[in-house]
Design a protein around this motif. Structure first.
Motif, PDB file in Angstrom:
ATOM      1  N   SER A 237     -93.272  43.202 -17.952  1.00  0.00           N
ATOM      2  CA  SER A 237     -93.495  42.428 -19.155  1.00  0.00           C
ATOM      3  C   SER A 237     -92.596  42.709 -20.364  1.00  0.00           C
TER       4      SER A 237
ATOM      5  N   SER B 277     -95.694  33.209 -16.329  1.00  0.00           N
ATOM      6  CA  SER B 277     -96.427  32.530 -17.446  1.00  0.00           C
ATOM      7  C   SER B 277     -96.080  33.250 -18.678  1.00  0.00           C
ATOM      8  N   GLN B 278     -95.635  34.381 -18.870  1.00  0.00           N
ATOM      9  CA  GLN B 278     -95.394  35.089 -20.130  1.00  0.00           C
ATOM     10  C   GLN B 278     -93.924  34.315 -20.295  1.00  0.00           C
TER      11      GLN B 278
ATOM     12  N   GLU C 288     -97.938  47.062 -12.884  1.00  0.00           N
ATOM     13  CA  GLU C 288     -97.940  47.611 -14.063  1.00  0.00           C
ATOM     14  C   GLU C 288     -96.952  48.613 -14.676  1.00  0.00           C
TER      15      GLU C 288
ATOM     16  N   ALA D 226     -98.501  36.348 -13.868  1.00  0.00           N
ATOM     17  CA  ALA D 226     -98.632  36.455 -15.165  1.00  0.00           C
ATOM     18  C   ALA D 226     -97.378  36.592 -15.897  1.00  0.00           C
TER      19      ALA D 226
ATOM     20  N   LEU E 265     -98.620  41.064 -10.146  1.00  0.00           N
ATOM     21  CA  LEU E 265     -98.579  40.386 -11.558  1.00  0.00           C
ATOM     22  C   LEU E 265     -97.141  39.186 -11.580  1.00  0.00           C
TER      23      LEU E 265
END
Length: 370
Positions: free
Chosen positions: A201, A233-234, A196, A230, A227
């Motif tokens: 992201s 997928s993003q 994170e 995820a 992560l």
């Protein structure tokens, strides 16, 4: 830590390196110690996550200290540093205060890692450790000292020392393969644990924004972590999966910087990011969020352009703004000569200020005058 253990003058210092374990899916750097001829003492229960086993870790550390009888206990990182200083305090009480305890903050967990309650608890613990169980606090940049001492009020100013990082410019890494598929298309890389606080992201959002701005570039995310699914997928959802390669953990990361045209860093919180130092040493300019000690690596600020800071060694933008991050990357893509000049200046700065030899010398001086 391996460099210090291997590099300190053996005629003046006898050292012992104690380490823990890394979570599954993250790169294990024990090979690095072996290559340097170091056989660390490994405490399997010592890991990043909080656990009831932490009491056992403190006991085992204390046992090693009693066996080794150190004059200096030097701890690193948040969790290991807390356990090491706790054991060190007990050792000092048992031996009548015969040793000094030094702690190095490579970063900190005072924001962007945990919720408010847990963060407040950790700050309180660090303040207590700084007061009762730390003789010298090392930060790796002026900005980091300002944060840790000035903003979070950890430790007396008189106990703080600033000792920048150092890296081994002669270290070689066996090449597993090139990242660049087309020499005419700029390659932007980001290196780090997929967690994170590193905020990958935002990097993926910025690559999407970069495509919307009409820039032709490719990206590579080097590293692994929980992560990754995820983030993949993003990338699929934003239709930039064709522009981004996830390499996973790579043993040859030091050689991969030579493939990059731009290095990115999107972290929410940093000390002095090693990935920027390594990239700059290879002549790669940076685009980074303006956090922690990043600005201490960027040289002089040349101008502020549409919300972006243009520095001698790259560009910085406020944390959390993917569009500004994309515009900063596009600025370097559109100005290849500026990009080259920034990279050359960055390389010269890092190699003159942040060498392994300078770091070892600074630490030897500190230990000798503790």
């Amino acid at each position: 830590m391996t460099w210090l253990t291997a590099g300190l003058d053996p005629n003046g210092f006898e050292t012992r390196l104690i380490t823990g374990t890394v979570p599954p899916g993250e790169g294990d750097m024990s090979w690095f110690a072996r290559e340097a001829g170091i056989n660390p003492v490994i405490i399997p229960e010592m890991s990043r996550e909080l656990s009831p086993k932490d009491l056992l870790v403190i006991f085992k550390l204390l046992r090693e200290m009693i066996r080794f009888k150190p004059d200096i206990i030097h701890t690193h990182k948040a969790k290991a540093g807390a356990a090491g200083r706790s054991a060190g305090l007990i050792y000092k009480l048992l031996t009548g205060g015969r040793c000094k305890i030094i702690h190095t903050y490579h970063g900190h967990i005072f924001h962007s890692y945990y919720g408010k309650a847990k963060t407040s608890l950790f700050i309180a613990i660090e303040r207590a450790l700084a007061r009762f169980a730390t003789d010298i606090i090392i930060t790796i940049s002026e900005q980091q000292r300002e944060e840790i001492h000035g903003l979070f009020r950890v430790g007396k100013f008189s106990r703080h020392r600033v000792i920048p990082l150092g890296i081994d410019f002669d270290q070689k890494s066996e090449r597993l393969g090139s990242l660049k598929s087309d020499p005419d298309i700029p390659l932007i890389g980001i290196v780090g644990r997929l967690c994170e606080v590193k905020n990958h992201s935002l990097f993926i959002d910025a690559i999407h924004e970069l495509r919307q701005l009409g820039a032709n570039a490719r990206a590579v995310i080097i590293g692994d972590g929980h992560l990754r699914p995820a983030l993949e997928s993003q990338a699929q959802k934003l239709q930039v999966a064709d522009k981004i390669v996830f390499t996973g953990f790579r043993d040859d990361v030091l050689s991969l910087y030579n493939d990059l045209d731009i290095v990115g860093l999107t972290s929410l919180n940093e000390g002095t990011p090693l990935t920027l130092i390594e990239a700059m040493s290879c002549g790669v300019p940076a685009v980074s969020t303006e956090v922690g000690g990043v600005v201490d690596l960027m040289g002089q600020r040349l101008e502020i352009l549409d919300g972006m800071s243009v520095w001698e060694h790259g560009l910085t933008v406020p944390s959390g703004n993917s569009l500004l991050f994309a515009r900063a990357m596009k600025y370097l893509i559109d100005n290849p000569q500026t990009r080259k000049e920034m990279g050359l200046r960055a390389r010269s700065f890092v190699r003159s200020h942040l060498s392994k030899e300078r770091l070892i010398g600074d630490i030897e001086n500190l230990y000798s005058n503790k």
